[in-house]
Scaffold this motif. Structure first.
Motif, short mmCIF file in Angstrom:
data_model
loop_
_atom_site.label_atom_id
_atom_site.label_comp_id
_atom_site.label_asym_id
_atom_site.label_seq_id
_atom_site.Cartn_x
_atom_site.Cartn_y
_atom_site.Cartn_z
N PRO A 1 0.84 -1.21 0.00
CA PRO A 1 0.00 0.00 0.00
C PRO A 1 0.87 1.25 0.00
CG PRO A 1 0.15 -0.89 2.21
CD PRO A 1 0.91 -1.84 1.33
N SER A 2 0.22 2.38 -0.18
CA SER A 2 0.88 3.67 -0.02
C SER A 2 0.03 4.53 0.89
CB SER A 2 1.08 4.37 -1.38
OG SER A 2 -0.18 4.68 -1.97
N VAL A 3 0.66 5.45 1.59
CA VAL A 3 -0.07 6.32 2.52
C VAL A 3 0.52 7.72 2.44
CG1 VAL A 3 1.42 5.76 4.50
CG2 VAL A 3 -0.93 6.52 4.89
N SER A 4 -0.32 8.71 2.57
CA SER A 4 0.13 10.10 2.55
C SER A 4 -0.65 10.88 3.59
CB SER A 4 -0.06 10.71 1.16
OG SER A 4 -1.41 10.66 0.76
N VAL A 5 -0.07 12.02 3.99
CA VAL A 5 -0.72 12.90 4.96
C VAL A 5 -1.49 13.97 4.19
CG1 VAL A 5 -0.40 14.48 6.88
CG2 VAL A 5 1.11 12.49 6.63
N ASN A 6 -2.76 14.09 4.51
CA ASN A 6 -3.61 15.11 3.87
C ASN A 6 -4.00 16.18 4.89
OD1 ASN A 6 -3.49 13.81 1.46
ND2 ASN A 6 -5.69 13.52 1.23
N GLY A 7 -4.33 17.36 4.38
CA GLY A 7 -4.83 18.44 5.24
C GLY A 7 -3.77 19.45 5.59
N VAL A 8 -2.57 18.98 5.94
CA VAL A 8 -1.47 19.87 6.29
C VAL A 8 -0.33 19.64 5.31
CG1 VAL A 8 -2.04 20.15 8.73
CG2 VAL A 8 -0.67 18.20 7.99
N SER A 9 0.48 20.69 5.10
CA SER A 9 1.58 20.61 4.15
C SER A 9 2.91 20.71 4.85
CB SER A 9 1.46 21.74 3.11
OG SER A 9 0.24 21.65 2.40
N ASN A 10 3.88 19.99 4.33
CA ASN A 10 5.20 20.00 4.92
C ASN A 10 5.84 21.39 4.78
OD1 ASN A 10 7.23 18.30 6.21
ND2 ASN A 10 8.48 18.72 4.41
N GLY A 11 6.37 21.89 5.91
CA GLY A 11 7.03 23.19 5.91
C GLY A 11 6.10 24.38 6.01
N ALA A 12 4.80 24.14 6.08
CA ALA A 12 3.85 25.25 6.11
C ALA A 12 3.78 25.88 7.50
CB ALA A 12 2.47 24.77 5.69
N TYR B 1 0.54 2.49 7.67
CA TYR B 1 -0.51 1.53 7.32
C TYR B 1 0.12 0.19 6.97
CZ TYR B 1 -4.56 -0.64 5.17
OH TYR B 1 -5.59 -1.49 4.87
N THR B 2 -0.47 -0.88 7.50
CA THR B 2 -0.10 -2.25 7.15
C THR B 2 -1.32 -2.93 6.57
OG1 THR B 2 1.53 -2.36 8.94
CG2 THR B 2 0.77 -4.45 8.01
N ASP B 3 -1.19 -3.49 5.35
CA ASP B 3 -2.38 -4.07 4.72
C ASP B 3 -2.68 -5.46 5.28
OD1 ASP B 3 -0.69 -5.87 3.48
OD2 ASP B 3 -0.79 -4.93 1.51
N GLY C 1 -0.05 -8.02 5.29
CA GLY C 1 1.13 -7.81 6.11
C GLY C 1 2.18 -6.90 5.51
N LEU C 2 1.87 -6.26 4.37
CA LEU C 2 2.84 -5.35 3.77
C LEU C 2 2.66 -3.94 4.34
CD1 LEU C 2 2.79 -6.45 0.01
CD2 LEU C 2 4.40 -7.10 1.81
N ASN C 3 3.79 -3.28 4.63
CA ASN C 3 3.75 -1.94 5.21
C ASN C 3 3.94 -0.87 4.14
OD1 ASN C 3 3.57 -2.96 7.88
ND2 ASN C 3 5.78 -3.28 7.91
N ALA C 4 3.19 0.19 4.29
CA ALA C 4 3.41 1.36 3.44
C ALA C 4 4.56 2.17 4.01
CB ALA C 4 2.15 2.22 3.39
N PRO C 5 5.37 2.79 3.15
CA PRO C 5 6.41 3.70 3.68
C PRO C 5 5.76 4.78 4.53
CG PRO C 5 6.74 3.27 1.33
CD PRO C 5 5.40 2.70 1.69
N THR C 6 6.34 5.04 5.70
CA THR C 6 5.78 6.03 6.61
C THR C 6 5.77 7.42 5.96
OG1 THR C 6 6.52 4.80 8.55
CG2 THR C 6 6.06 7.14 8.86
#
Length: 347
Positions: free
Chosen positions: A156-167, A212-214, A217-222
């Protein structure tokens, strides 16, 4: 149908093919034997939807008896025996038909399974017969076992939504951080965001993390996002007077305790007030002023000036003189007495 083992590791099915119409010898009709063999097992196992084939062989063996066509029914110059391979639903045989040109040799057949293939038994139908033989009836069976493919699992893949890096976000207006998970196999995958980083007076740096771990058992990069909470808005400051209005005439305050200036500071929705000026008492003096400054915890300031405050807390003095100055011995004035008043208001 009878199944026998010819040697270790080879499963063989042998079926005697009865003749419907064959040449007779001594009143007995015979036919050759169609034989199938499966190397290494008693069946062909296929994976549904896979291009990997399973194989078997078919052979025509002479029955060893005299049926008017000594030995193998396919003699030199005879037409070959053609077998139509009838496979279970979704299973494909190749070649089809199988052309048998002689006895004792193995003729290979491969099988592949479509995505909707079903287990079952392969049989053959006789399309043609050797010139010297009779009409064959098929009783050969090759078991086909269909297995389902092992499900493929992609990370899987995971991303942070709502806030932006460095903002930088104004205090009180930081967006809600959420995690967006994408996984090809899991249904409606979700993950909770974790926010760390201590804030002082609501200000500072925070980091939101999504993991996230699917189900496989596979982990998404943090995924991490770091942002800053700031306060760029000035506080507010106001004042009140006590007494509220001049209690003397001509705009003068005459209360003995003077005029109390009380400052009120606010930082609504901000980092809070760090300093607010103390009360100030204005005593005697004309047209006085005082300035108060509010400072919030982010260092923002706001000032207000109180002016035009005139205070007189000291009563005036009054004195007089008499003319004549003294009375007679009995305390009487024997002429008109002039009284002269003198008034002062020092300060």
């Amino acid at each position: 149908m009878k199944r026998i083992l010819k040697r270790t590791g080879i499963a063989t099915t042998i079926t005697a093919i009865t003749a419907v119409s064959v040449l007779a010898f001594g009143g007995v009709a015979y036919a050759d034997i169609i034989q199938d063999s499966i190397e290494g097992s008693a069946s062909v196992t296929l994976v549904a939807g896979s291009e990997t084939a399973g194989s078997a062989t078919m052979r025509l063996n002479a029955n060893g008896k005299s049926d008017g066509d000594i030995g193998c029914n396919i003699d030199a110059g005879d037409s070959p025996l053609k077998l139509t391979v009838v496979a279970p639903s979704g299973v494909t045989a190749s070649p089809n038909p199988v052309v048998i040109t002689n006895c004792t040799d193995d003729f290979p057949v491969s099988f592949t399974a479509g995505t909707a293939a079903q287990s079952g038994t392969v049989t053959v139908l006789i399309l043609a017969q050797p010139a010297g033989g009779g009409e064959f009836k098929n009783q050969v069976g090759i078991p086909i076992i269909i297995t389902q493919p092992v499900p493929t699992n992609t990370a899987p893949s995971v991303s942070v939504n709502g806030v932006s890096n460095g903002a930088s976000y104004e205090i009180g207006t930081v967006p809600t951080a959420t995690c967006l998970v994408v996984d090809a196999e899991d249904v409606n995958p979700t993950a909770a965001s974790v926010t760390t980083g201590a804030l002082l007076n609501g200000l500072g740096t925070q980091t939101t993390t999504c993991d996230y771990t699917d189900a496989g058992g596979l982990n998404a990069p943090t995924a991490t996002v770091t942002y800053t909470v700031v306060d760029t808005v000035d506080p507010t400051i106001g004042y009140t007077l006590n007494p509220v209005d001049p209690d003397g005439t001509n705009g003068w305050y005459t209360t003995d305790s003077g005029v109390l200036v009380h400052f009120a500071c606010e930082d609504v929705g901000g980092s809070g007030i760090a300093t607010c000026p103390a009360d100030v008492i204005l005593m005697d003096g004309a047209d006085q002023s005082v300035t108060g400054t509010a400072t919030d915890n982010a260092g923002n300031t706001a000032s207000v000036t109180v002016s035009g405050i005139t205070v007189d807390t000291v009563d005036p003095t009054i004195s007089y003189t008499l003319d004549p100055a003294d009375a007679n011995a009995n305390g009487w004035y024997t002429s008109f007495v002039t009284v002269d008043f003198t008034c002062t208001d020092v300060g």
